[in-house]
Write a protein that holds these residues in place. Structure first.
Motif, PDB file in Angstrom:
ATOM      1  N   VAL A   1       0.814  -1.194   0.299  1.00  0.00           N
ATOM      2  CA  VAL A   1       0.115   0.081   0.056  1.00  0.00           C
ATOM      3  C   VAL A   1       0.897   1.545  -0.004  1.00  0.00           C
ATOM      4  CG1 VAL A   1      -1.547   1.317   1.303  1.00  0.00           C
ATOM      5  CG2 VAL A   1      -1.912  -1.474   1.175  1.00  0.00           C
ATOM      6  N   LEU A   2       1.799   0.886   1.074  1.00  0.00           N
ATOM      7  CA  LEU A   2       3.089   2.302   1.253  1.00  0.00           C
ATOM      8  C   LEU A   2       2.744   2.789  -0.233  1.00  0.00           C
ATOM      9  CD1 LEU A   2       4.405   1.453   4.571  1.00  0.00           C
ATOM     10  CD2 LEU A   2       3.001   3.399   3.606  1.00  0.00           C
ATOM     11  N   LEU A   3       3.668   0.923  -1.129  1.00  0.00           N
ATOM     12  CA  LEU A   3       4.605   1.494  -2.578  1.00  0.00           C
ATOM     13  C   LEU A   3       3.677   2.635  -3.700  1.00  0.00           C
ATOM     14  CD1 LEU A   3       7.196  -1.377  -2.551  1.00  0.00           C
ATOM     15  CD2 LEU A   3       7.334   1.151  -2.170  1.00  0.00           C
ATOM     16  N   ALA A   4       2.580   1.841  -3.468  1.00  0.00           N
ATOM     17  CA  ALA A   4       1.409   2.283  -4.171  1.00  0.00           C
ATOM     18  C   ALA A   4       0.970   3.568  -4.046  1.00  0.00           C
ATOM     19  CB  ALA A   4       0.025   1.696  -4.187  1.00  0.00           C
ATOM     20  N   PHE A   5       1.376   4.326  -3.435  1.00  0.00           N
ATOM     21  CA  PHE A   5       1.700   5.875  -2.742  1.00  0.00           C
ATOM     22  C   PHE A   5       3.350   7.064  -3.216  1.00  0.00           C
ATOM     23  CE2 PHE A   5      -3.027   4.460  -1.707  1.00  0.00           C
ATOM     24  CZ  PHE A   5      -3.501   5.447  -2.060  1.00  0.00           C
ATOM     25  N   GLN A   6       3.771   6.250  -3.451  1.00  0.00           N
ATOM     26  CA  GLN A   6       5.106   6.573  -3.519  1.00  0.00           C
ATOM     27  C   GLN A   6       5.593   7.752  -4.456  1.00  0.00           C
ATOM     28  OE1 GLN A   6       8.102   3.509  -5.004  1.00  0.00           O
ATOM     29  NE2 GLN A   6      10.174   5.145  -4.441  1.00  0.00           N
ATOM     30  N   ASP A   7       4.690   8.298  -5.221  1.00  0.00           N
ATOM     31  CA  ASP A   7       4.895   9.350  -5.695  1.00  0.00           C
ATOM     32  C   ASP A   7       3.902  10.113  -5.268  1.00  0.00           C
ATOM     33  OD1 ASP A   7       1.785   7.771  -6.393  1.00  0.00           O
ATOM     34  OD2 ASP A   7       1.393   9.126  -8.059  1.00  0.00           O
ATOM     35  N   LYS A   8       3.608  10.419  -4.480  1.00  0.00           N
ATOM     36  CA  LYS A   8       2.659  11.509  -3.218  1.00  0.00           C
ATOM     37  C   LYS A   8       3.852  11.562  -2.290  1.00  0.00           C
ATOM     38  CE  LYS A   8      -1.853  10.918  -5.404  1.00  0.00           C
ATOM     39  NZ  LYS A   8      -2.197  12.480  -6.127  1.00  0.00           N
ATOM     40  N   LEU A   9       4.590  10.638  -2.244  1.00  0.00           N
ATOM     41  CA  LEU A   9       4.877  10.359  -0.281  1.00  0.00           C
ATOM     42  C   LEU A   9       5.963  10.910  -0.549  1.00  0.00           C
ATOM     43  CD1 LEU A   9       3.811   6.978   1.037  1.00  0.00           C
ATOM     44  CD2 LEU A   9       3.131   8.857   1.616  1.00  0.00           C
ATOM     45  N   GLY A  10       6.934  11.225  -1.480  1.00  0.00           N
ATOM     46  CA  GLY A  10       7.959  11.520  -1.951  1.00  0.00           C
ATOM     47  C   GLY A  10       8.989  11.211  -1.159  1.00  0.00           C
ATOM     48  N   LYS A  11       9.117   9.358  -0.545  1.00  0.00           N
ATOM     49  CA  LYS A  11      10.000   8.910   0.106  1.00  0.00           C
ATOM     50  C   LYS A  11      10.961   7.533  -0.690  1.00  0.00           C
ATOM     51  CE  LYS A  11       8.075   9.878   3.698  1.00  0.00           C
ATOM     52  NZ  LYS A  11       9.603  11.695   4.490  1.00  0.00           N
ATOM     53  N   SER A  12      12.002   7.114  -0.357  1.00  0.00           N
ATOM     54  CA  SER A  12      12.192   6.376  -1.442  1.00  0.00           C
ATOM     55  C   SER A  12      11.777   5.102  -1.221  1.00  0.00           C
ATOM     56  CB  SER A  12      14.137   6.076  -1.438  1.00  0.00           C
ATOM     57  OG  SER A  12      14.150   5.613   0.070  1.00  0.00           O
ATOM     58  N   THR A  13      11.765   4.196  -2.271  1.00  0.00           N
ATOM     59  CA  THR A  13      11.484   2.592  -2.209  1.00  0.00           C
ATOM     60  C   THR A  13      11.914   2.065  -0.645  1.00  0.00           C
ATOM     61  OG1 THR A  13      11.218   2.330  -3.903  1.00  0.00           O
ATOM     62  CG2 THR A  13      11.721   0.251  -3.193  1.00  0.00           C
ATOM     63  N   ASP A  14      13.535   2.228  -0.181  1.00  0.00           N
ATOM     64  CA  ASP A  14      13.721   1.649   0.315  1.00  0.00           C
ATOM     65  C   ASP A  14      12.788   1.884   2.423  1.00  0.00           C
ATOM     66  OD1 ASP A  14      15.767   0.363  -0.539  1.00  0.00           O
ATOM     67  OD2 ASP A  14      17.213   1.065  -0.484  1.00  0.00           O
ATOM     68  N   GLU A  15      13.332   3.592   1.934  1.00  0.00           N
ATOM     69  CA  GLU A  15      11.826   4.094   3.489  1.00  0.00           C
ATOM     70  C   GLU A  15      10.888   3.128   3.759  1.00  0.00           C
ATOM     71  OE1 GLU A  15      13.602   8.745   3.978  1.00  0.00           O
ATOM     72  OE2 GLU A  15      12.774   8.023   1.819  1.00  0.00           O
ATOM     73  N   LEU A  16       9.994   3.421   2.609  1.00  0.00           N
ATOM     74  CA  LEU A  16       8.556   2.612   2.588  1.00  0.00           C
ATOM     75  C   LEU A  16       8.467   1.207   2.779  1.00  0.00           C
ATOM     76  CD1 LEU A  16       6.828   4.677  -0.589  1.00  0.00           C
ATOM     77  CD2 LEU A  16       6.672   5.891   2.536  1.00  0.00           C
ATOM     78  N   ARG A  17       9.397   0.828   2.619  1.00  0.00           N
ATOM     79  CA  ARG A  17       9.628  -0.973   2.445  1.00  0.00           C
ATOM     80  C   ARG A  17       9.794  -0.890   4.247  1.00  0.00           C
ATOM     81  NH1 ARG A  17      12.870  -4.707   0.133  1.00  0.00           N
ATOM     82  NH2 ARG A  17      11.410  -6.287   0.492  1.00  0.00           N
ATOM     83  N   ALA A  18      11.175   0.132   4.649  1.00  0.00           N
ATOM     84  CA  ALA A  18      11.515   0.130   6.367  1.00  0.00           C
ATOM     85  C   ALA A  18      10.176   0.936   6.700  1.00  0.00           C
ATOM     86  CB  ALA A  18      12.345   0.932   6.493  1.00  0.00           C
ATOM     87  N   LEU A  19       9.170   1.701   6.516  1.00  0.00           N
ATOM     88  CA  LEU A  19       8.598   1.794   7.397  1.00  0.00           C
ATOM     89  C   LEU A  19       7.370   1.032   7.786  1.00  0.00           C
ATOM     90  CD1 LEU A  19       7.229   4.523   8.998  1.00  0.00           C
ATOM     91  CD2 LEU A  19       6.492   4.907   6.219  1.00  0.00           C
ATOM     92  N   GLY A  20       6.660  -0.063   6.465  1.00  0.00           N
ATOM     93  CA  GLY A  20       6.548  -0.766   6.555  1.00  0.00           C
ATOM     94  C   GLY A  20       6.479  -2.245   7.159  1.00  0.00           C
ATOM     95  N   ASP A  21       7.774  -2.206   7.037  1.00  0.00           N
ATOM     96  CA  ASP A  21       8.887  -3.964   7.323  1.00  0.00           C
ATOM     97  C   ASP A  21       7.569  -4.821   8.456  1.00  0.00           C
ATOM     98  OD1 ASP A  21      10.088  -5.985   7.033  1.00  0.00           O
ATOM     99  OD2 ASP A  21      10.911  -5.811   8.885  1.00  0.00           O
ATOM    100  N   SER A  22       7.316  -3.903   9.797  1.00  0.00           N
ATOM    101  CA  SER A  22       6.943  -4.896  11.326  1.00  0.00           C
ATOM    102  C   SER A  22       5.378  -4.593  11.105  1.00  0.00           C
ATOM    103  CB  SER A  22       7.351  -3.919  12.149  1.00  0.00           C
ATOM    104  OG  SER A  22       7.209  -2.703  12.248  1.00  0.00           O
ATOM    105  N   PHE A  23       4.745  -4.530  10.043  1.00  0.00           N
ATOM    106  CA  PHE A  23       2.857  -4.302   9.986  1.00  0.00           C
ATOM    107  C   PHE A  23       2.615  -5.283   9.050  1.00  0.00           C
ATOM    108  CE2 PHE A  23       4.382  -0.278  11.302  1.00  0.00           C
ATOM    109  CZ  PHE A  23       3.257  -0.557  11.782  1.00  0.00           C
ATOM    110  N   GLY A  24       3.828  -6.457   8.445  1.00  0.00           N
ATOM    111  CA  GLY A  24       2.679  -7.763   8.002  1.00  0.00           C
ATOM    112  C   GLY A  24       2.242  -8.983   8.973  1.00  0.00           C
TER     113      GLY A  24
END
Length: 131
Positions: A27-50
């Motif tokens: 979900v986070l990566l699908a909004f990457q264009d609007k969030l202005g964060k790198s793939t690595d940042e978004l993956r780290a942000l959501g990592d513990s919520f799987g």
């Protein structure tokens, strides 16, 4: 990802990408264009919520990813918690539950909503409520 693909399908594609992403990350990566964060940042942000925090014990990862997107993108006068409350209720109406264990039928053996569909619902509700 293809420009022709809608955001919900783009999120599902992230879930099944060669580098696996959990539902929150997708979900986070699908909004990457609007969030202005790198793939690595978004993956780290959501990592513990799987797996619904705690290994299917708690809130669906797609919903927790949605909550993070709301927090980062809400620039309205309406509090983020109110927007997320609307998303949560709409998600529950469509998916049948908000807890991963219930959605996946861990205790009942009856799947209420697939991960792919949970991701689709979360992304579409985000688009609706953040518009």
């Amino acid at each position: 990802m293809s420009e022709q693909m809608d955001r919900a399908e783009k999120a599902v594609a992230y879930k099944h990408a060669k580098v696996h992403n959990n539902c929150a990350q997708s979900v986070l990566l699908a909004f990457q264009d609007k969030l202005g964060k790198s793939t690595d940042e978004l993956r780290a942000l959501g990592d513990s919520f799987g797996l619904g925090m705690g290994g299917m014990e708690a809130t669906c990862g797609a919903l927790t990813g949605a909550a993070m997107v709301v927090g980062l993108l809400n620039h309205s006068d309406r509090p983020s918690k109110q927007i997320m409350n609307d998303i949560l209720h709409d998600f529950q109406d469509q998916a049948g539950a908000t807890l991963c264990r219930e959605l996946k039928g861990r205790d009942t053996g009856k799947v209420l909503c697939s991960c792919d569909d949970c991701i689709r619902i979360a992304v579409r509700e985000l688009e609706k409520h953040l518009a």
